[in-house]
Design a protein around this motif. Structure first.
Motif, PDB file in Angstrom:
ATOM      1  N   LEU A 152       4.758 -24.199  21.859  1.00  0.00           N
ATOM      2  CA  LEU A 152       5.220 -23.242  22.610  1.00  0.00           C
ATOM      3  C   LEU A 152       4.698 -22.122  21.884  1.00  0.00           C
ATOM      4  N   PRO A 153       4.667 -20.814  22.763  1.00  0.00           N
ATOM      5  CA  PRO A 153       3.865 -19.683  21.741  1.00  0.00           C
ATOM      6  C   PRO A 153       5.025 -18.780  21.164  1.00  0.00           C
ATOM      7  N   ARG A 154       4.803 -17.828  20.602  1.00  0.00           N
ATOM      8  CA  ARG A 154       5.734 -16.836  20.073  1.00  0.00           C
ATOM      9  C   ARG A 154       5.684 -15.760  21.068  1.00  0.00           C
ATOM     10  N   VAL A 155       4.504 -15.380  21.632  1.00  0.00           N
ATOM     11  CA  VAL A 155       4.497 -14.434  22.832  1.00  0.00           C
ATOM     12  C   VAL A 155       3.764 -14.923  24.001  1.00  0.00           C
ATOM     13  N   LEU A 156       4.429 -14.447  25.112  1.00  0.00           N
ATOM     14  CA  LEU A 156       3.854 -15.292  26.427  1.00  0.00           C
ATOM     15  C   LEU A 156       3.405 -13.977  27.269  1.00  0.00           C
ATOM     16  N   ILE A 157       2.221 -13.750  27.654  1.00  0.00           N
ATOM     17  CA  ILE A 157       1.568 -12.617  28.369  1.00  0.00           C
ATOM     18  C   ILE A 157       1.391 -13.115  29.715  1.00  0.00           C
ATOM     19  N   THR A 203       8.823 -14.286  23.137  1.00  0.00           N
ATOM     20  CA  THR A 203       8.959 -12.651  23.721  1.00  0.00           C
ATOM     21  C   THR A 203       7.970 -12.776  24.919  1.00  0.00           C
ATOM     22  N   VAL A 204       8.478 -12.528  26.115  1.00  0.00           N
ATOM     23  CA  VAL A 204       7.589 -12.416  27.584  1.00  0.00           C
ATOM     24  C   VAL A 204       6.978 -10.875  27.652  1.00  0.00           C
ATOM     25  N   ILE A 205       5.798 -10.780  27.532  1.00  0.00           N
ATOM     26  CA  ILE A 205       5.166  -9.454  28.251  1.00  0.00           C
ATOM     27  C   ILE A 205       4.892  -9.641  29.582  1.00  0.00           C
ATOM     28  N   GLY A 206       5.590  -9.031  30.421  1.00  0.00           N
ATOM     29  CA  GLY A 206       5.314  -9.228  32.032  1.00  0.00           C
ATOM     30  C   GLY A 206       4.571  -7.742  32.639  1.00  0.00           C
ATOM     31  N   PHE A 207       3.571  -7.963  33.283  1.00  0.00           N
ATOM     32  CA  PHE A 207       2.971  -6.884  33.869  1.00  0.00           C
ATOM     33  C   PHE A 207       2.505  -7.272  35.291  1.00  0.00           C
ATOM     34  N   LEU A 208       2.049  -6.327  36.041  1.00  0.00           N
ATOM     35  CA  LEU A 208       1.471  -6.338  37.423  1.00  0.00           C
ATOM     36  C   LEU A 208      -0.013  -5.952  37.196  1.00  0.00           C
ATOM     37  N   PRO A 209      -0.907  -6.469  37.270  1.00  0.00           N
ATOM     38  CA  PRO A 209      -2.235  -6.112  36.957  1.00  0.00           C
ATOM     39  C   PRO A 209      -2.698  -5.230  38.311  1.00  0.00           C
ATOM     40  N   THR A 256       8.988  -4.343  42.099  1.00  0.00           N
ATOM     41  CA  THR A 256       8.484  -3.722  40.865  1.00  0.00           C
ATOM     42  C   THR A 256       9.825  -3.333  40.445  1.00  0.00           C
ATOM     43  N   ALA A 257      10.714  -2.718  41.246  1.00  0.00           N
ATOM     44  CA  ALA A 257      12.104  -2.169  40.483  1.00  0.00           C
ATOM     45  C   ALA A 257      13.069  -3.578  40.214  1.00  0.00           C
ATOM     46  N   ASP A 258      12.760  -4.623  40.726  1.00  0.00           N
ATOM     47  CA  ASP A 258      13.574  -5.817  40.743  1.00  0.00           C
ATOM     48  C   ASP A 258      12.981  -6.364  39.416  1.00  0.00           C
ATOM     49  N   LEU A 259      11.913  -6.473  39.267  1.00  0.00           N
ATOM     50  CA  LEU A 259      11.220  -7.006  37.973  1.00  0.00           C
ATOM     51  C   LEU A 259      11.567  -6.202  36.648  1.00  0.00           C
ATOM     52  N   PHE A 294      12.863  -8.062  27.388  1.00  0.00           N
ATOM     53  CA  PHE A 294      11.323  -8.428  27.620  1.00  0.00           C
ATOM     54  C   PHE A 294      10.791  -7.033  27.893  1.00  0.00           C
ATOM     55  N   PRO A 295       9.517  -6.779  27.381  1.00  0.00           N
ATOM     56  CA  PRO A 295       8.635  -5.593  28.084  1.00  0.00           C
ATOM     57  C   PRO A 295       8.098  -5.905  29.380  1.00  0.00           C
ATOM     58  N   PHE A 296       8.087  -4.932  30.011  1.00  0.00           N
ATOM     59  CA  PHE A 296       7.337  -5.021  31.666  1.00  0.00           C
ATOM     60  C   PHE A 296       6.542  -3.726  31.634  1.00  0.00           C
ATOM     61  N   PHE A 297       5.400  -4.259  32.107  1.00  0.00           N
ATOM     62  CA  PHE A 297       4.442  -2.847  32.594  1.00  0.00           C
ATOM     63  C   PHE A 297       3.887  -2.985  34.123  1.00  0.00           C
ATOM     64  N   ASP A 298       3.680  -1.810  34.527  1.00  0.00           N
ATOM     65  CA  ASP A 298       3.221  -1.681  35.906  1.00  0.00           C
ATOM     66  C   ASP A 298       1.814  -1.080  35.946  1.00  0.00           C
ATOM     67  N   PHE A 299       0.841  -1.948  36.114  1.00  0.00           N
ATOM     68  CA  PHE A 299      -0.442  -1.175  36.151  1.00  0.00           C
ATOM     69  C   PHE A 299      -1.162  -1.481  37.561  1.00  0.00           C
ATOM     70  N   SER A 300      -0.215  -1.382  38.516  1.00  0.00           N
ATOM     71  CA  SER A 300      -0.733  -1.894  39.949  1.00  0.00           C
ATOM     72  C   SER A 300      -1.909  -0.943  40.386  1.00  0.00           C
ATOM     73  N   ASP A 301      -1.728   0.327  40.080  1.00  0.00           N
ATOM     74  CA  ASP A 301      -2.955   1.314  40.545  1.00  0.00           C
ATOM     75  C   ASP A 301      -4.012   1.278  39.473  1.00  0.00           C
ATOM     76  N   GLY A 302      -4.978   0.904  39.603  1.00  0.00           N
ATOM     77  CA  GLY A 302      -6.205   1.006  38.691  1.00  0.00           C
ATOM     78  C   GLY A 302      -6.508   2.155  38.044  1.00  0.00           C
ATOM     79  N   GLN A 303      -6.032   3.184  38.589  1.00  0.00           N
ATOM     80  CA  GLN A 303      -5.946   4.509  37.919  1.00  0.00           C
ATOM     81  C   GLN A 303      -5.351   4.800  36.572  1.00  0.00           C
ATOM     82  N   SER A 304      -4.186   3.847  36.467  1.00  0.00           N
ATOM     83  CA  SER A 304      -3.253   3.779  35.270  1.00  0.00           C
ATOM     84  C   SER A 304      -4.130   3.394  34.123  1.00  0.00           C
TER      85      SER A 304
END
Length: 392
Positions: free
Chosen positions: A125-130, A273-279, A302-305, A314-324
């Motif tokens: 099991l990892p320490r960090v899950l991306i 630690t889960v690092i969640g993100f929308l690619p 996105t709001a629910d996540l 846990f941290p969460f990132f929204d990178f949905s727009d490539g311009q981000s």
């Protein structure tokens, strides 16, 4: 009478022997080139060597392969998701590349991710899950790929034998322009890395899983079966027609959200630690999706996540727009697969926000220098995760 019986058996053996020898030669060759090599052998070779590319032409055993690899690696940082995170390289974790493994695979959804995590040994099991999260997972109108049942190595061997014999009989072209069919026996990765390729897709096209679990897109970069501008146009057409990953939706699936909740709960109980993100989507695709009013489920999702990740701290990132991540359309393989350089920029943004979590594994200044001087958006780190250009 006995002589007649004896003669019958000798004739039968003489008749069958050529077919048996042919079968054994074919089977041995397919094992040697990696097409039907036992998965544990492949896992062992990739663990020993950082420049082994693996992808068979027949069959899909991705889940079995990634579970075995993750258990063998026992990585402190594990990436999971679909093909959209497969450009995350061990080179991103330049302080300790061996601490990272990319356990994602093409077309995976929450079911496959859950199966993988729940199948890991406690020591693996990892320490960090991306966790890369695809919005269509939460769209009840989205129909994902069907996956075959797990196969044993022996079952896979017979499947490969039968499939290639069928293709030989029907005279299917197993080569491509510029490829020498004898290259199958040399097992050399065709992208110029000098590494080893296992499996016919890896040997012929340079396409497959690298030793760190990430994927080399040989279909684009080596074999040239696919062309990025054409694929971006294809995705625009799918969006206009509301097909596949661009199917319309109003609200996110509660069932899928409950699946995600089980992953977050599992991680919390195991101190992961889960690092969640929308690619990212290509900017033009993203703008159109947000303007057409047919994908409101993504905004609600996105709001629910954010709420769910915050509940577990846990941290969460929204990178949905490539311009981000300052990634234009031209740096996408299609409408929603970003380049290696784009994914490096995305990871740098995570690293900047989470130095206490990721700083142990990654040197921010070095990665920024690499990203700032990379001459090729598609290839920043080589097969062995050594930088393929000199920061200047």
């Amino acid at each position: 009478m006995d002589n007649r019986r004896s003669g019958f058996w000798w004739k039968l053996i003489a008749y069958v022997m050529p077919f048996l020898l042919g079968f054994l030669v074919l089977t041995g060759a397919l094992v040697y080139i990696g097409e039907s090599m036992p998965l544990q052998w492949v896992v062992s070779l990739q663990k020993q060597h950082d420049d082994v590319l693996y992808r068979p032409m027949y069959g899909n055993r991705d889940l079995q392969f990634k579970i075995m690899s993750a258990n063998a690696r026992r990585a402190e940082v594990l990436a999971v998701g679909s093909s959209r995170i497969l450009q995350f390289r061990a080179g991103f974790f330049n302080r300790n590349p061996d601490a990272f493994y990319n356990a994602a695979a093409p077309a995976w959804r929450l079911e496959q991710i859950t199966d993988l995590l729940f199948s890991l040994d406690s020591q693996a099991l990892p320490r960090v899950l991306i966790l890369s999260i695809d919005p269509p997972w939460f769209n009840e109108s989205y129909i994902g790929d069907e996956f075959p049942d797990p196969l044993s190595d022996l079952e896979n061997l017979f499947l490969a034998d039968r499939s290639i014999l069928q293709d030989i009989v029907t005279r299917k072209d197993l080569s491509r322009p510029g490829f020498d069919p004898w290259g199958y026996l040399r097992r050399t990765e065709p992208g110029g890395s000098g590494g080893t390729a296992l499996g016919m897709r890896a040997i012929r096209d340079g396409h497959g899983f690298r030793s760190d679990g990430s994927e080399q897109y040989g279909d684009f970069l080596v074999a040239r079966w696919l062309w990025q501008p054409q694929m971006r146009d294809n995705h625009l057409g799918m969006l206009i027609r509301g097909e596949d990953m661009y199917v319309s939706g109003r609200t996110p699936s509660q069932f899928a959200l409950s699946q995600l909740e089980s992953i977050l709960e599992f991680a919390s109980l195991n101190e992961i630690t889960v690092i969640g993100f929308l690619p990212s989507y290509a900017p033009s695709i993203w703008r159109r999706m947000m303007q057409d009013g047919e994908h409101t489920y993504i905004t609600a999702l996105t709001a629910d996540l954010r709420i769910r990740f915050e509940a577990y701290r846990f941290p969460f990132f929204d990178f949905s727009d490539g311009q981000s991540t300052a990634t234009p359309d031209e740096e996408f393989f299609d409408g929603w697969h970003a380049s290696e350089l784009s994914n490096l920029r995305l990871y740098i943004a995570m690293l900047q926000a989470l130095p206490d979590v990721l700083g142990t594994y990654s040197d921010l200044d070095a990665l920024m220098a690499i990203a700032g001087s990379a001459p090729d958006t598609w290839a920043v780190f080589g097969l062995s995760n050594r930088i393929i250009h000199a920061p200047g």
